[in-house]
Design a protein around this motif. Structure first.
Motif, PDB file in Angstrom:
ATOM      1  N   VAL A 176       0.233  30.898  -0.599  1.00 41.95           N
ATOM      2  CA  VAL A 176       0.692  29.512  -0.634  1.00 41.95           C
ATOM      3  C   VAL A 176      -0.480  28.537  -0.726  1.00 41.95           C
ATOM      4  N   LEU A 177      -1.561  28.814  -0.002  1.00 41.95           N
ATOM      5  CA  LEU A 177      -2.639  27.841   0.155  1.00 41.95           C
ATOM      6  C   LEU A 177      -3.861  28.106  -0.708  1.00 41.95           C
ATOM      7  N   ASN A 178      -4.066  29.357  -1.136  1.00 42.08           N
ATOM      8  CA  ASN A 178      -5.215  29.711  -1.967  1.00 42.08           C
ATOM      9  C   ASN A 178      -6.547  29.243  -1.378  1.00 42.08           C
ATOM     10  N   PRO A 179      -6.855  29.620  -0.120  1.00 43.65           N
ATOM     11  CA  PRO A 179      -8.137  29.220   0.474  1.00 43.65           C
ATOM     12  C   PRO A 179      -9.278  30.036  -0.110  1.00 43.65           C
ATOM     13  N   ASP A 180     -10.498  29.544   0.040  1.00 43.69           N
ATOM     14  CA  ASP A 180     -11.649  30.330  -0.416  1.00 43.69           C
ATOM     15  C   ASP A 180     -12.310  31.085   0.733  1.00 43.69           C
ATOM     16  N   ARG A 181     -11.824  30.885   1.978  1.00 40.89           N
ATOM     17  CA  ARG A 181     -12.328  31.635   3.116  1.00 40.89           C
ATOM     18  C   ARG A 181     -11.275  31.638   4.227  1.00 40.89           C
ATOM     19  N   VAL A 182     -11.208  32.777   4.920  1.00 42.88           N
ATOM     20  CA  VAL A 182     -10.340  32.900   6.087  1.00 42.88           C
ATOM     21  C   VAL A 182     -11.228  33.233   7.278  1.00 42.88           C
ATOM     22  N   VAL A 183     -11.140  32.417   8.315  1.00 39.36           N
ATOM     23  CA  VAL A 183     -11.910  32.650   9.544  1.00 39.36           C
ATOM     24  C   VAL A 183     -10.941  33.071  10.637  1.00 39.36           C
ATOM     25  N   LEU A 184     -11.314  34.118  11.366  1.00 43.69           N
ATOM     26  CA  LEU A 184     -10.453  34.687  12.397  1.00 43.69           C
ATOM     27  C   LEU A 184     -10.981  34.368  13.780  1.00 43.69           C
ATOM     28  N   GLY A 185     -10.068  33.967  14.685  1.00 45.48           N
ATOM     29  CA  GLY A 185     -10.439  33.729  16.073  1.00 45.48           C
ATOM     30  C   GLY A 185     -10.825  35.021  16.774  1.00 45.48           C
ATOM     31  N   ALA A 186     -11.135  34.923  18.079  1.00 47.36           N
ATOM     32  CA  ALA A 186     -11.750  36.033  18.810  1.00 47.36           C
ATOM     33  C   ALA A 186     -10.929  37.321  18.758  1.00 47.36           C
ATOM     34  N   PHE A 187      -9.635  37.262  19.086  1.00 50.10           N
ATOM     35  CA  PHE A 187      -8.820  38.481  19.112  1.00 50.10           C
ATOM     36  C   PHE A 187      -8.710  39.099  17.728  1.00 50.10           C
ATOM     37  N   HIS A 188      -8.446  38.283  16.724  1.00 50.58           N
ATOM     38  CA  HIS A 188      -8.307  38.810  15.375  1.00 50.58           C
ATOM     39  C   HIS A 188      -9.647  39.262  14.796  1.00 50.58           C
ATOM     40  N   SER A 189     -10.740  38.651  15.241  1.00 53.90           N
ATOM     41  CA  SER A 189     -12.058  39.150  14.850  1.00 53.90           C
ATOM     42  C   SER A 189     -12.266  40.566  15.386  1.00 53.90           C
ATOM     43  N   ALA A 190     -11.779  40.805  16.617  1.00 56.10           N
ATOM     44  CA  ALA A 190     -11.869  42.153  17.188  1.00 56.10           C
ATOM     45  C   ALA A 190     -11.020  43.139  16.395  1.00 56.10           C
ATOM     46  N   LEU A 191      -9.856  42.714  15.913  1.00 57.24           N
ATOM     47  CA  LEU A 191      -9.037  43.574  15.058  1.00 57.24           C
ATOM     48  C   LEU A 191      -9.756  43.882  13.754  1.00 57.24           C
ATOM     49  N   LEU A 192     -10.429  42.887  13.206  1.00 57.22           N
ATOM     50  CA  LEU A 192     -11.194  43.102  11.969  1.00 57.22           C
ATOM     51  C   LEU A 192     -12.305  44.124  12.199  1.00 57.22           C
ATOM     52  N   ALA A 193     -12.972  44.022  13.354  1.00 52.75           N
ATOM     53  CA  ALA A 193     -14.025  44.985  13.672  1.00 52.75           C
ATOM     54  C   ALA A 193     -13.444  46.383  13.862  1.00 52.75           C
ATOM     55  N   GLY A 194     -12.211  46.451  14.380  1.00 52.68           N
ATOM     56  CA  GLY A 194     -11.576  47.746  14.602  1.00 52.68           C
ATOM     57  C   GLY A 194     -10.951  48.330  13.349  1.00 52.68           C
ATOM     58  N   ALA A 195     -10.642  47.489  12.387  1.00 51.44           N
ATOM     59  CA  ALA A 195     -10.056  47.962  11.121  1.00 51.44           C
ATOM     60  C   ALA A 195     -10.749  47.240   9.965  1.00 51.44           C
ATOM     61  N   PRO A 196     -12.073  47.466   9.813  1.00 46.32           N
ATOM     62  CA  PRO A 196     -12.864  46.680   8.849  1.00 46.32           C
ATOM     63  C   PRO A 196     -12.462  46.886   7.396  1.00 46.32           C
TER      64      PRO A 196
END
Length: 393
Positions: free
Chosen positions: A322-342
């Motif tokens: 819908v928004l077509n952003p050029d970057r997505v920034v994740l808060g602390a919990f979701h950053s940890a999910l990204l680290a766990g499922a890179p």
């Protein structure tokens, strides 16, 4: 000097965000003459907002240029963050410089006015103990806040009635506590996810992004925010980007809204607990234990992390379409999910997003240690960034 005064705000904003470390860079960014920039920086320095290094340093082409920085002894603003069980206060200078945060609990069963009165009284003590002048106040609240009437809506997590006039109450209690701001400066309040996005865009992982999507989660629920060309997109009434009600699993967990599989209940800390087989009301320390176990190779923990990461990816993909952003920034919990499922999380977003195959949107962990509090400071600085002469006198 009329042209110079018209760009005082843009000049201060560039210095505040690190976009103009020298007078030569500021000259190019504003498109004015060196003489005009000299007058602008001299006025900002006289207002105690910035410092100008008297010793020029080498410029981009070897031409010496005076370094610019925010004044470390200049004015500050009050940054406040309201949580479901407490609040945080800090004084913040320009440049994203947050003083030592003060974390305090709230009295049980207090009403909105009582809560904000407690915060204002503690804020008054904090300000009185500082030698620096306070020129603004911003509050990050865990609820959507309407514009322009500043009402708190969907504030069940606080136990407040829908439509609580949080903005007016905050302003009244600060005034009652003896906190005086410059004429024309009104204490401000906004949703904490929106403010975290603003802070990450100016000073963190979203720096230089044109269209920044921020996704975060607190103890419960999932929030989103969008910054477009440096400005928050809040919609017609301040309620845009309530992404938590997106359906990401039609057969999933029951949401408070009555539907199943909303992002709110599928991609927050309680969802990770449920995926691991623990009750959603288990201590949040269990969330950290699951994340740690996943990184250490615990199969059940890894499967729980991947389960939640897939649903988060589906939600992000829907918003990206819908928004077509050029970057997505994740808060602390979701950053940890990204680290766990890179690999899994970015792959899910790319596979589900319509344009994913043509250039996946980068997923970045947030950089600021307390983005919501930093965002409250940014909100408080807004009037001064728009008109630096408000701090005169």
């Amino acid at each position: 000097m009329e042209r110079g005064r018209a760009v005082l705000g843009p000049a201060l904003t560039l210095i505040h965000t690190g976009g103009a470390p020298t007078r030569s860079v500021l000259t190019g960014a504003l498109g004015v003459t060196r003489t005009t920039v000299g007058a602008i920086t001299a006025e900002l320095e006289a207002l105690r907002l910035i410092t100008v290094d008297a010793r020029p340093a080498g410029g981009a082409r070897g031409r010496p240029s005076h370094r610019l920085d925010v004044d470390p002894q200049g004015p500050v603003v009050l940054a406040a963050q309201l949580h479901t069980d407490g609040f945080t206060l800090a004084l913040a200078g320009l440049g994203g410089r947050i003083g030592q945060p003060l974390d305090l609990p709230l009295r049980a069963n207090d009403d909105p006015r009582g809560t904000l009165r407690t915060m204002a009284e503690e804020a008054a003590r904090l300000i009185a103990a500082s030698p620096r002048r306070c020129v603004g106040a911003g509050l990050a609240a865990p609820t959507p806040v309407t514009e322009p009437d500043r009402l708190a809506v969907i504030s069940a997590c606080l136990g407040w009635p829908t439509g609580t006039p949080i903005g007016a109450l905050w302003e009244e209690e600060l005034r009652a506590a003896g906190i005086e701001l410059p004429p024309g400066v009104v204490p401000a309040v906004a949703n904490d996810a929106n403010l975290a996005a603003l802070a990450e865009h100016r000073h963190g992982a979203g720096r230089d992004a044109r269209h920044l999507l921020y996704v975060t989660s607190g103890h419960q629920g999932v929030g989103g925010a969008l910054v477009v060309d440096g400005r928050l997109h809040t919609g017609s009434a301040g309620l845009a980007l309530e992404i938590g009600q997106l359906t990401v699993d039609p057969d999933g967990l029951l949401c408070r809204c009555g539907r199943r599989g909303c992002l709110d209940v599928e991609a927050g800390p309680p969802a990770l607990l449920a995926a691991y087989g623990l009750p959603a009301a288990a201590p949040l320390t269990e969330v950290d234990a699951i994340l740690t176990g996943s990184r250490a190779g615990d199969r059940a923990a890894r499967e729980a992390v991947e389960h939640v990461a897939v649903r988060l990816g589906r939600g992000i993909a829907a918003v990206v379409d819908v928004l077509n952003p050029d970057r997505v920034v994740l808060g602390a919990f979701h950053s940890a999910l990204l680290a766990g499922a890179p690999e899994l999380l970015p792959a899910t977003v790319a596979a589900r997003a319509h344009w994913g195959a043509y250039g996946p949107v980068p997923l970045s962990p947030a950089e600021l240690p307390r983005p919501e509090l930093a965002g409250a400071a940014e909100l408080a600085w807004e009037p001064v960034l728009a008109d630096p002469q408000l701090v005169a006198g």
